[in-house]
Design a protein around this motif. Structure first.
Motif, PDB file in Angstrom:
ATOM      1  N   ASP A 370       0.808  -1.224   0.000  1.00  0.00           N
ATOM      2  CA  ASP A 370       0.000   0.000   0.000  1.00  0.00           C
ATOM      3  C   ASP A 370       0.841   1.275   0.000  1.00  0.00           C
ATOM      4  O   ASP A 370       0.344   2.353   0.342  1.00  0.00           O
ATOM      5  CB  ASP A 370      -0.955   0.035   1.208  1.00  0.00           C
ATOM      6  CG  ASP A 370      -1.846  -1.189   1.280  1.00  0.00           C
ATOM      7  OD1 ASP A 370      -2.249  -1.665   0.197  1.00  0.00           O
ATOM      8  OD2 ASP A 370      -2.111  -1.672   2.397  1.00  0.00           O
ATOM      9  N   ILE A 371       2.112   1.193  -0.365  1.00  0.00           N
ATOM     10  CA  ILE A 371       2.974   2.375  -0.474  1.00  0.00           C
ATOM     11  C   ILE A 371       3.364   2.521  -1.945  1.00  0.00           C
ATOM     12  O   ILE A 371       4.004   1.631  -2.515  1.00  0.00           O
ATOM     13  CB  ILE A 371       4.242   2.264   0.398  1.00  0.00           C
ATOM     14  CG1 ILE A 371       3.871   2.032   1.864  1.00  0.00           C
ATOM     15  CG2 ILE A 371       5.114   3.507   0.234  1.00  0.00           C
ATOM     16  CD1 ILE A 371       3.227   3.206   2.553  1.00  0.00           C
ATOM     17  N   LYS A 372       2.984   3.637  -2.553  1.00  0.00           N
ATOM     18  CA  LYS A 372       3.210   3.800  -3.989  1.00  0.00           C
ATOM     19  C   LYS A 372       4.634   4.221  -4.322  1.00  0.00           C
ATOM     20  O   LYS A 372       5.232   3.723  -5.272  1.00  0.00           O
ATOM     21  CB  LYS A 372       2.223   4.833  -4.545  1.00  0.00           C
ATOM     22  CG  LYS A 372       0.778   4.392  -4.510  1.00  0.00           C
ATOM     23  CD  LYS A 372      -0.131   5.422  -5.163  1.00  0.00           C
ATOM     24  CE  LYS A 372      -0.144   6.738  -4.371  1.00  0.00           C
ATOM     25  NZ  LYS A 372      -1.134   7.709  -4.927  1.00  0.00           N
ATOM     26  N   ASP A 373       5.161   5.187  -3.576  1.00  0.00           N
ATOM     27  CA  ASP A 373       6.477   5.737  -3.890  1.00  0.00           C
ATOM     28  C   ASP A 373       6.991   6.495  -2.675  1.00  0.00           C
ATOM     29  O   ASP A 373       6.376   6.456  -1.598  1.00  0.00           O
ATOM     30  CB  ASP A 373       6.413   6.649  -5.129  1.00  0.00           C
ATOM     31  CG  ASP A 373       5.368   7.757  -5.001  1.00  0.00           C
ATOM     32  OD1 ASP A 373       5.066   8.189  -3.863  1.00  0.00           O
ATOM     33  OD2 ASP A 373       4.845   8.215  -6.038  1.00  0.00           O
ATOM     34  N   ASP A 374       8.119   7.198  -2.839  1.00  0.00           N
ATOM     35  CA  ASP A 374       8.745   7.885  -1.702  1.00  0.00           C
ATOM     36  C   ASP A 374       7.875   9.015  -1.156  1.00  0.00           C
ATOM     37  O   ASP A 374       7.819   9.235   0.061  1.00  0.00           O
ATOM     38  CB  ASP A 374      10.138   8.405  -2.068  1.00  0.00           C
ATOM     39  CG  ASP A 374      10.141   9.317  -3.287  1.00  0.00           C
ATOM     40  OD1 ASP A 374       9.322   9.104  -4.204  1.00  0.00           O
ATOM     41  OD2 ASP A 374      10.966  10.249  -3.333  1.00  0.00           O
ATOM     42  N   MET A 375       7.160   9.718  -2.026  1.00  0.00           N
ATOM     43  CA  MET A 375       6.305  10.809  -1.558  1.00  0.00           C
ATOM     44  C   MET A 375       5.142  10.251  -0.740  1.00  0.00           C
ATOM     45  O   MET A 375       4.802  10.784   0.331  1.00  0.00           O
ATOM     46  CB  MET A 375       5.773  11.614  -2.752  1.00  0.00           C
ATOM     47  CG  MET A 375       5.063  12.898  -2.354  1.00  0.00           C
ATOM     48  SD  MET A 375       6.243  14.110  -1.714  1.00  0.00           S
ATOM     49  CE  MET A 375       5.124  15.349  -1.069  1.00  0.00           C
ATOM     50  N   ASP A 376       4.547   9.171  -1.215  1.00  0.00           N
ATOM     51  CA  ASP A 376       3.460   8.529  -0.481  1.00  0.00           C
ATOM     52  C   ASP A 376       3.959   8.018   0.867  1.00  0.00           C
ATOM     53  O   ASP A 376       3.287   8.160   1.902  1.00  0.00           O
ATOM     54  CB  ASP A 376       2.906   7.380  -1.330  1.00  0.00           C
ATOM     55  CG  ASP A 376       1.681   6.721  -0.718  1.00  0.00           C
ATOM     56  OD1 ASP A 376       0.840   7.448  -0.141  1.00  0.00           O
ATOM     57  OD2 ASP A 376       1.555   5.486  -0.813  1.00  0.00           O
ATOM     58  N   PHE A 377       5.142   7.420   0.880  1.00  0.00           N
ATOM     59  CA  PHE A 377       5.743   6.920   2.118  1.00  0.00           C
ATOM     60  C   PHE A 377       5.866   8.052   3.141  1.00  0.00           C
ATOM     61  O   PHE A 377       5.469   7.909   4.303  1.00  0.00           O
ATOM     62  CB  PHE A 377       7.122   6.326   1.814  1.00  0.00           C
ATOM     63  CG  PHE A 377       7.827   5.724   3.003  1.00  0.00           C
ATOM     64  CD1 PHE A 377       7.798   4.354   3.216  1.00  0.00           C
ATOM     65  CD2 PHE A 377       8.545   6.517   3.895  1.00  0.00           C
ATOM     66  CE1 PHE A 377       8.453   3.780   4.300  1.00  0.00           C
ATOM     67  CE2 PHE A 377       9.192   5.958   4.988  1.00  0.00           C
ATOM     68  CZ  PHE A 377       9.146   4.587   5.194  1.00  0.00           C
TER      69      PHE A 377
END
Length: 431
Positions: A370-377
Motif C-alpha cells: 500500500d505504499i506507492k512511492d517515496d512521496m506517499d511513504f
C-alpha cells in the motif's frame, strides 16, 4: 440613486490583461525542500497527526531549535557587541565590510597552500544567495552546468530560473557517494561552464578524500571548466576522513567556494554566507567572472551589517570546545541512525554517514504494501507517526529518503523507532 462602476471612477474590465507571471517560477516549488516539507506537514495536520504525539523533524537541516545544538556563546557576544556598538547601523559596502572579508580570507587560508585576500571574498545572505549569484553570473545563452545526483535541488531551481540547462552526473552509493568522473566527462560539452560538488555531502553524509578531490580537479581542468565547491558543512566530519577544502586544488582548476556561518556555528537564521575565488592562476580575473560577481552585488541585497561587523570577533574567539561538542553529538546521532536503520525492514542505508547532517536511505517498496512511492511513504509516515522525513525525489533520487540526524539523540531514537513501527505495519506478509 444606484451607483455604477463609472460613478465610482472604476474603469471597465478589459477583454484581457497584459501581465502574467514568469512561467519558469510555477514549477519550481517541487524542487524546494521547504516547499515539499510544507506540503507533507500540511497533509499531516489535516489528517490529525500521529495520535497527538510530538512531531519529530527529520526532514530538514536546522538543528538550532534543539538545546543541545546552541551556538557558541562567543558568537552571541560578538553579534551583541557589534549591535550595541552603534557602528553597524548603516548600509554595508556592496561586497561586504572589509574587516569581515579579511577575517574570512584568513580563516579559510589556514587550510590552503596559498593565502586568500579580502578581494577573493564576497559576502552573501547565506549560501542560498551565493548559489543565486553564481547561477546568475554563469547564465549566458546555451550554457549548461553539471550537478550531482543526489544533490541539493536549489541549484537546479536557480539555474532553470536563469535559463541554464542542467545536466546531472551520478554519485556512486557503492563507493561512498564518489563522483562518477567518467560520467562527468561524457556529459560535458563546449557549453559546459562548471561542475558543482558538495563536500561534506548534502544529502549523502559523505566526505571526499584528498585523492578523489584531486581527481575531480583534474577532470575539470581537462574539460576547461571550473569547480563550484559547496562547503556549507565544512569541518562537520566525524569519521576517518577529515575535511579537505576544494580550494587546495585551485592551481589545477579554478574553484569558487560557497560557505556560511549557518551550519558550523548552528545559526542559519543569521544569513551570513560567502563566495570565495580560489584562483592563484588568475583565471577568474582574465575571464571576468570575478568582475561579474562583484557587479551582481550592486543589484542584490546585502547581509545584515551588524552580523558582518561581528565576524572578526566571532571567528577569532569561538572556542574549539564548542566545535568538538557539536561534532560529538553529530557522531553519536549518526551512529544511532546507522545502527537503527540497519534493523528496519524495507529500507537500506548504503554507507555510514561521515559528515554533514544527513544520510540517504533506499526504499525497498517490494517489501511494503500500500505504499506507492517515496512521496506517499513520507506523507503516510507523517500522518501515522508524526515523523517528517524528506522524499528522495527532492534531491534527485525517487524512492529514496533523506533523513537528518541533526536533532537531539533522544528525539532521533524515538523517530527511528516510529519509522520502524511504520515499516512493520506496512510490511507485506511473509509468503
Amino acid at each position: 440613486m444606484e451607483k455604477s462602476a463609472s460613478n465610482w471612477g472604476v474603469a471597465a474590465v478589459p477583454d484581457s490583461w497584459n501581465f502574467k507571471p514568469n512561467e519558469r517560477l510555477l514549477g519550481l516549488m517541487s524542487l524546494s525542500v521547504r516547499g515539499v516539507l510544507a506540503r507533507i506537514k500540511a497533509e499531516m495536520v489535516a489528517a490529525g497527526g500521529g495520535g497527538g504525539r510530538p512531531v519529530i523533524p527529520m526532514g530538514h537541516g536546522d538543528p538550532s531549535a534543539f538545546p543541545c545544538f546552541r551556538t557558541a556563546p562567543e558568537a552571541v557576544d560578538a553579534v551583541a557587541g557589534a549591535l550595541q556598538s552603534g557602528e553597524y547601523n548603516s548600509y554595508s559596502t556592496c561586497v561586504g565590510l572589509e574587516p569581515a572579508r579579511r577575517s574570512i580570507a584568513q580563516y579559510l587560508s589556514r587550510d590552503l597552500p596559498y593565502e586568500l585576500s579580502l578581494d577573493d571574498v564576497y559576502l552573501t545572505n547565506g549560501c542560498a544567495q551565493a548559489i543565486e549569484i553564481i547561477c546568475s553570473v554563469l547564465a549566458r545563452p546555451g550554457a549548461n552546468i553539471l550537478l550531482p545526483r543526489p544533490g541539493y535541488k536549489f541549484y537546479e531551481a536557480r539555474a532553470v530560473f536563469n535559463g541554464m540547462e542542467v545536466r546531472y552526473y551520478d554519485l556512486l552509493p557503492g563507493k561512498d557517494w564518489e563522483v562518477d568522473t567518467d560520467g562527468v566527462q561524457a556529459l560535458a560539452d563546449k557549453n559546459t561552464v562548471a561542475i558543482v560538488i558538495i563536500n561534506p555531502g548534502n544529502p549523502c553524509g559523505n566526505v571526499y578524500s584528498y585523492e578523489h578531490l584531486a581527481k575531480v580537479a583534474e577532470t575539470a581542468r581537462k574539460l576547461g571548466i571550473f569547480v563550484i565547491a559547496d562547503e556549507a558543512y565544512a569541518h562537520l566530519t566525524f569519521g576517518e576522513r577529515k575535511f579537505v577544502p576544494m580550494g587546495v586544488f585551485g592551481a589545477v582548476a579554478p574553484v569558487i567556494t560557497l560557505g556560511s556561518l549557518s551550519k558550523r556555528w548552528l545559526v542559519p537564521g543569521w544569513r551570513l554566507g560567502w563566495i570565495v575565488t580560489n584562483d592563484p592562476s588568475g583565471v577568474f580575473q582574465r575571464t571576468k567572472v570575478a568582475a561579474s560577481i562583484r557587479t551582481y552585488h550592486y543589484i542584490c541585497s546585502d547581509p545584515t551589517t551588524f552580523v558582518q561587523g561581528a565576524v572578526p570577533n566571532l571567528l577569532e574567539n569561538s572556542k574549539e570546545e564548542f566545535f568538538q561538542k557539536t561534532i560529538k553529538i553529530l557522531k553519536e546521532s549518526a551512529d544511532i541512525c546507522w545502527e537503527k536503520l540497519n534493523g528496519i525492514n524495507g529500507v537500506t542505508c548504503p554507507s555510514r554517514p561521515m559528515g554533514s547532517m544527513f544520510v540517504m536511505v533506499k526504499l525497498d517498496l517490494s517489501c511494503l504494501q500500500d505504499i506507492k512511492d517515496d512521496m506517499d511513504f513520507c506523507c503516510r509516515l507523517a500522518k501515522e507517526e508524526s515523523v517528517v522525513v524528506l522524499p528522495g525525489r527532492v534531491v534527485g533520487c525517487k524512492d529514496w529518503l533523506r533523513i537528518t540526524f541533526a536533532i537531539d539523540p533522544s528525539s532521533l531514537e524515538d523517530g527511528l523507532d516510529r519509522l520502524k513501527s511504520f515499516c512493520l505495519r506496512h510490511s507485506k506478509p511473509a509468503q
